[in-house]
Design a protein around this motif. Structure first.
Motif, PDB file in Angstrom:
ATOM      1  N   PHE A  55       5.155  29.828 -18.463  1.00  0.00           N
ATOM      2  CA  PHE A  55       5.966  30.279 -17.275  1.00  0.00           C
ATOM      3  C   PHE A  55       6.820  29.267 -16.992  1.00  0.00           C
ATOM      4  O   PHE A  55       6.758  28.180 -17.111  1.00  0.00           O
ATOM      5  CB  PHE A  55       5.175  30.958 -16.341  1.00  0.00           C
ATOM      6  N   MET A  56       7.826  29.565 -16.169  1.00  0.00           N
ATOM      7  CA  MET A  56       8.575  28.584 -15.289  1.00  0.00           C
ATOM      8  C   MET A  56       8.025  28.665 -13.882  1.00  0.00           C
ATOM      9  O   MET A  56       7.743  29.753 -13.328  1.00  0.00           O
ATOM     10  CB  MET A  56      10.111  29.055 -15.185  1.00  0.00           C
ATOM     11  N   SER A  57       8.265  27.552 -13.098  1.00  0.00           N
ATOM     12  CA  SER A  57       7.682  27.374 -11.879  1.00  0.00           C
ATOM     13  C   SER A  57       8.484  26.594 -11.116  1.00  0.00           C
ATOM     14  O   SER A  57       9.324  25.793 -11.451  1.00  0.00           O
ATOM     15  CB  SER A  57       6.319  26.933 -11.677  1.00  0.00           C
TER      16      SER A  57
ATOM     17  N   ALA B  95       6.227  29.202  -6.984  1.00  0.00           N
ATOM     18  CA  ALA B  95       6.544  30.666  -7.367  1.00  0.00           C
ATOM     19  C   ALA B  95       6.408  30.521  -8.666  1.00  0.00           C
ATOM     20  O   ALA B  95       7.352  29.702  -9.477  1.00  0.00           O
ATOM     21  CB  ALA B  95       7.753  31.005  -6.810  1.00  0.00           C
ATOM     22  N   LEU B  96       5.972  31.535  -9.568  1.00  0.00           N
ATOM     23  CA  LEU B  96       5.554  31.375 -11.100  1.00  0.00           C
ATOM     24  C   LEU B  96       6.501  32.600 -11.508  1.00  0.00           C
ATOM     25  O   LEU B  96       6.375  33.837 -10.961  1.00  0.00           O
ATOM     26  CB  LEU B  96       4.246  31.627 -11.469  1.00  0.00           C
ATOM     27  N   VAL B  97       7.142  32.277 -12.625  1.00  0.00           N
ATOM     28  CA  VAL B  97       7.963  33.496 -13.136  1.00  0.00           C
ATOM     29  C   VAL B  97       7.874  33.596 -14.969  1.00  0.00           C
ATOM     30  O   VAL B  97       8.046  32.238 -15.247  1.00  0.00           O
ATOM     31  CB  VAL B  97       9.465  33.483 -12.842  1.00  0.00           C
ATOM     32  N   SER B  98       7.523  34.460 -15.424  1.00  0.00           N
ATOM     33  CA  SER B  98       7.814  34.546 -16.760  1.00  0.00           C
ATOM     34  C   SER B  98       7.992  35.907 -17.255  1.00  0.00           C
ATOM     35  O   SER B  98       8.710  36.148 -18.520  1.00  0.00           O
ATOM     36  CB  SER B  98       6.159  34.272 -17.336  1.00  0.00           C
ATOM     37  N   GLN B  99       8.039  36.895 -16.676  1.00  0.00           N
ATOM     38  CA  GLN B  99       8.332  38.479 -16.979  1.00  0.00           C
ATOM     39  C   GLN B  99       9.707  38.596 -16.964  1.00  0.00           C
ATOM     40  O   GLN B  99      10.128  39.516 -17.282  1.00  0.00           O
ATOM     41  CB  GLN B  99       7.396  39.454 -16.227  1.00  0.00           C
ATOM     42  N   ASP B 100      10.588  38.170 -15.977  1.00  0.00           N
ATOM     43  CA  ASP B 100      12.016  38.147 -16.025  1.00  0.00           C
ATOM     44  C   ASP B 100      12.530  37.820 -17.308  1.00  0.00           C
ATOM     45  O   ASP B 100      12.201  36.998 -18.108  1.00  0.00           O
ATOM     46  CB  ASP B 100      12.538  37.208 -15.185  1.00  0.00           C
TER      47      ASP B 100
END
Length: 289
Positions: free
Chosen positions: A181-183, A31-36
């Motif tokens: 991003f963080m994954s 799962a990739l997250v950058s917008q949080d």
């Protein structure tokens, strides 16, 4: 027991085989997250991060199967913090025999040279893991120094923490994403080179639940960036990769994707979950059938 191993052509860099059975398989979902907001803050000023999840296997699991967690900071090619296209990986796995596998970096990877072969550190936990038991796994890393911090494992009758601060994070690949991003990953892997004859027909299915990843504050508190318990039961699909530059905006933030084409991963409803009705399952079987 501490043993430094460099495994080539197994468990990572083995070329894909399209025969009925492979020499090895790494199955993972990501799962990739950058917008949080917390993710954006972390990417601007990298610090300590974590991933934790609950893991279980049944009695049929092969002793050779390595299962665990990974968190990575992908720098992207626009405004990287350290290295353009950098991929800083905190990958840790464990066998049911109680052997911990840590994918470690080197001085070369720290300087921005992707590793060609995986450099493994193996550490004995001193205890075997039990089937049909939910274990809480946790990996912590310091991305400001690109080093591991520690690994912990806990169940009703087991609680251990291993200091990993002596090991650098690996840089396995140049990753041409346009943005950082963080994954967060859950994974299982196996290879014929580690398989004993009695494990040939053993299972390679591993169950995960209640995955959480994020930052760690200066006071040691968790700052969550990603959480999921697989309750959506959504299909896990391949990634929407574009070349030569991967457009992060094509990804759904926080959605699980197959980490690689060979990965076998699903969400399934089960009676024996850690919470809720469903779990995530990764399968590292060598058969393509």
């Amino acid at each position: 027991m501490r043993l430094l191993l460099i495994l080539t052509m197994i468990l990572w860099n083995t070329p894909l085989s399209y025969a009925a059975e492979r020499e090895s398989r790494l199955s993972a979902m990501v799962a990739l997250v950058s917008q949080d907001e917390n993710a954006a803050t972390f990417l601007r000023n990298p610090g300590k991060g974590y991933i934790e999840a609950y893991m279980m296997f049944d009695s049929a699991l092969g002793k050779d199967v390595i299962m665990g967690l990974d968190l990575e900071m992908i720098e992207g090619i626009e405004n990287p913090h350290f290295i353009k296209g950098g991929d800083w990986m905190a990958f840790v796995g464990v066998q049911r025999t109680g052997v911990l596998w840590v994918a470690t970096g080197t001085d070369d990877t720290l300087r921005g040279k992707p590793s060609r072969d995986r450099k493994w550190e193996t550490i004995s936990l001193g205890s075997q893991l039990k089937p049909l038991t939910w274990y809480r796994l946790r990996v912590e890393a310091d991305f400001s120094h690109r080093r591991f911090l520690k690994f912990s494992i806990e169940s009703a009758d087991m609680k251990k923490t291993v200091d990993l601060s002596g090991y650098l994070l690996d840089y396995p690949n140049y990753m041409p994403f346009n943005k950082g991003f963080m994954s967060y990953y859950v994974h299982a892997m196996r290879g014929k080179a580690l398989m004993a004859p009695e494990d040939k027909n053993a299972s390679a299915r591993v169950y995960f639940d209640d995955v959480e990843g994020g930052a760690i504050s200066n006071t040691g508190q968790n700052i969550p960036i990603f959480k999921d318990g697989f309750e959506s039961l959504a299909p896990i699909t391949g990634q929407p990769v574009t070349l030569p530059v991967v457009d992060l905006d094509r990804y759904v933030q926080g959605q699980w994707y197959l980490e690689r084409e060979e990965s076998l991963a699903t969400m399934e409803a089960l009676p024996n979950t850690h919470s809720g009705k469903a779990v995530g399952i990764v399968d590292a079987r060598l058969s393509d059938e």
